[in-house]
Design an enzyme around this catalytic site. Structure first.
Site, short mmCIF file in Angstrom:
data_model
loop_
_atom_site.label_atom_id
_atom_site.label_comp_id
_atom_site.label_asym_id
_atom_site.label_seq_id
_atom_site.Cartn_x
_atom_site.Cartn_y
_atom_site.Cartn_z
N ASN A 9 0.87 -1.18 0.00
CA ASN A 9 0.00 0.00 0.00
C ASN A 9 0.91 1.23 0.00
O ASN A 9 1.46 1.58 1.04
CB ASN A 9 -0.89 -0.05 1.26
N TRP A 10 1.04 1.84 -1.17
CA TRP A 10 1.98 2.98 -1.28
C TRP A 10 1.43 4.25 -0.65
O TRP A 10 2.13 5.23 -0.52
CB TRP A 10 2.31 3.25 -2.75
N LYS A 11 0.15 4.25 -0.31
CA LYS A 11 -0.51 5.43 0.26
C LYS A 11 -0.28 6.65 -0.65
O LYS A 11 -0.18 6.50 -1.86
CB LYS A 11 -0.04 5.66 1.69
N HIS A 98 -9.41 1.19 5.14
CA HIS A 98 -8.13 1.37 5.82
C HIS A 98 -8.33 2.28 7.03
O HIS A 98 -9.15 3.21 6.99
CB HIS A 98 -7.11 1.97 4.84
N GLU A 100 -6.70 4.68 8.10
CA GLU A 100 -6.51 6.11 7.82
C GLU A 100 -7.79 6.71 7.23
O GLU A 100 -8.14 7.85 7.51
CB GLU A 100 -5.30 6.31 6.89
N GLU A 170 -5.16 -5.01 10.80
CA GLU A 170 -4.13 -4.00 11.01
C GLU A 170 -4.39 -3.29 12.34
O GLU A 170 -5.21 -2.35 12.38
CB GLU A 170 -4.15 -2.98 9.88
N GLY A 176 2.57 2.28 10.88
CA GLY A 176 3.50 3.40 10.70
C GLY A 176 4.18 3.84 11.98
O GLY A 176 4.78 4.91 12.03
N SER A 216 3.60 -2.11 10.53
CA SER A 216 5.05 -2.13 10.69
C SER A 216 5.67 -3.50 10.40
O SER A 216 6.58 -3.94 11.10
CB SER A 216 5.43 -1.62 12.08
N GLY A 237 2.80 -1.13 4.38
CA GLY A 237 2.80 0.30 4.09
C GLY A 237 4.22 0.79 3.83
O GLY A 237 4.77 0.62 2.73
N GLY A 238 4.85 1.36 4.85
CA GLY A 238 6.17 1.98 4.71
C GLY A 238 7.19 1.11 3.98
O GLY A 238 7.92 1.57 3.10
C1 PEP Z 1 -0.78 0.11 6.35
O1 PEP Z 1 -1.09 1.27 6.57
O2 PEP Z 1 -1.51 -0.61 5.64
C2 PEP Z 1 0.45 -0.38 6.96
C3 PEP Z 1 0.52 -1.65 7.26
O3 PEP Z 1 1.43 0.55 7.19
P1 PEP Z 1 2.89 0.27 7.81
O4 PEP Z 1 3.41 -1.01 7.20
O5 PEP Z 1 3.70 1.46 7.40
O6 PEP Z 1 2.72 0.15 9.29
#
Ligand code: PEP
Length: 253
Positions: A9-11, A98, A100, A170, A176, A216, A237-238
């Site tokens: 997920n590049w956001k 999600h 967010e 999640e 994040g 994470s 994500g990241g």
């Molecule tokens: C996400 O937002 O889907 C996610 C898992 O982010 P991160 O890996 O950066 O915690």
């Protein structure tokens, strides 16, 4: 056997050129490794890059998904993107609900359910995110919260439609933040979700549903997370923004 899935997920990250570079780096790395045959890679770039990323892949290296969709079919909804549009681009997946979007754009379980309906109507597979915030976990309410999200977002579906659902657990406190759920915390929630599905739709459907972990996830912790029987991969994500890290996770099975 249910699929192992690693979805990036590049956001709202990367310029067009940076996104182009990332996807070509990912392909270069994928060409140099032997990926487990049951592992599916999905890239979810921002809307403006969907076509570029899809053109790169031609479905041979990875499948492509969007990060959001409208709950409406079409019409005067400025700035929205419909499931019919995503379908017409031959996309395969779309992230829904999600944390967010739930937190910053006030998406409710009801809205998530409406978006899921739109996606299924247009033959896209929803990756539906659920998870508790820190205060809910500290109050011991995580199972209750996730159960409500799953029930209200998904349990209106028929068993046939539910077969196209991917769930991503999640924990919001892990997204994040660098904090990851322990493999035990991930496994117990994934098992809880699978039990809910089994009660609603039966064992065959529950056994076939891929439940991903997100929060994470990195190359250094993916192996122990993915080693759990009910963890079928990750929504990343990241770490999906760096080809080395993303492929490090994809090879963790
Ligand atoms: C996400 O937002 O889907 C996610 C898992 O982010 P991160 O890996 O950066 O915690």
């Amino acid at each position: 056997m249910r699929k192992h899935i690693v979805a990036g997920n590049w956001k709202m990250n990367k310029t067009f050129n940076e996104a182009d570079e990332l996807v070509s780096d990912i392909i270069e790395k994928l060409e140099s490794i032997e990926l487990d045959r049951n592992t599916q890679i999905i890239l979810c770039p921002p809307f403006p890059y969907l076509e570029m990323v899809s053109d790169y892949s031609d479905d041979s290296y990875f499948l492509v998904g969007a990060q959001n969709v409208s709950d409406q079919e079409s019409g005067a909804y400025t700035g929205e993107v419909s499931a019919a549009m995503l379908e017409s681009m031959e996309l395969d997946f779309c992230i829904v609900g999600h944390s967010e979007r739930r937190a910053y754009y006030h998406e409710t379980n009801e809205l998530v359910a409406a978006k899921v309906n739109q996606l299924l109507k247009h033959h896209l597979k929803p990756i539906v995110c659920v998870g508790e915030v820190l205060e809910e976990r500290e109050a011991g309410k995580q199972f209750e919260v996730v159960e409500k999200q799953v029930r209200e977002g998904l349990f209106h579906l028929s068993a046939t439609d539910f077969a196209d659902i991917i769930i991503a657990y999640e924990p919001v406190w892990a997204i994040g933040t660098g904090k990851t759920a322990t493999p035990e915390q991930a496994q117990e929630m994934h098992a809880h979700i699978r039990q809910l599905i089994e009660k609603q739709y039966g064992k065959a459907v529950a056994d076939e549903t891929s439940i991903l972990y997100g929060g994470s996830c990195k190359p250094s912790n993916a192996k122990e997370l993915f080693a759990n029987p009910d963890v079928d991969g990750g929504l990343i994500g990241g770490a999906s923004l760096k080809a080395d890290d993303f492929i490090g996770i994809a090879t963790a099975f």
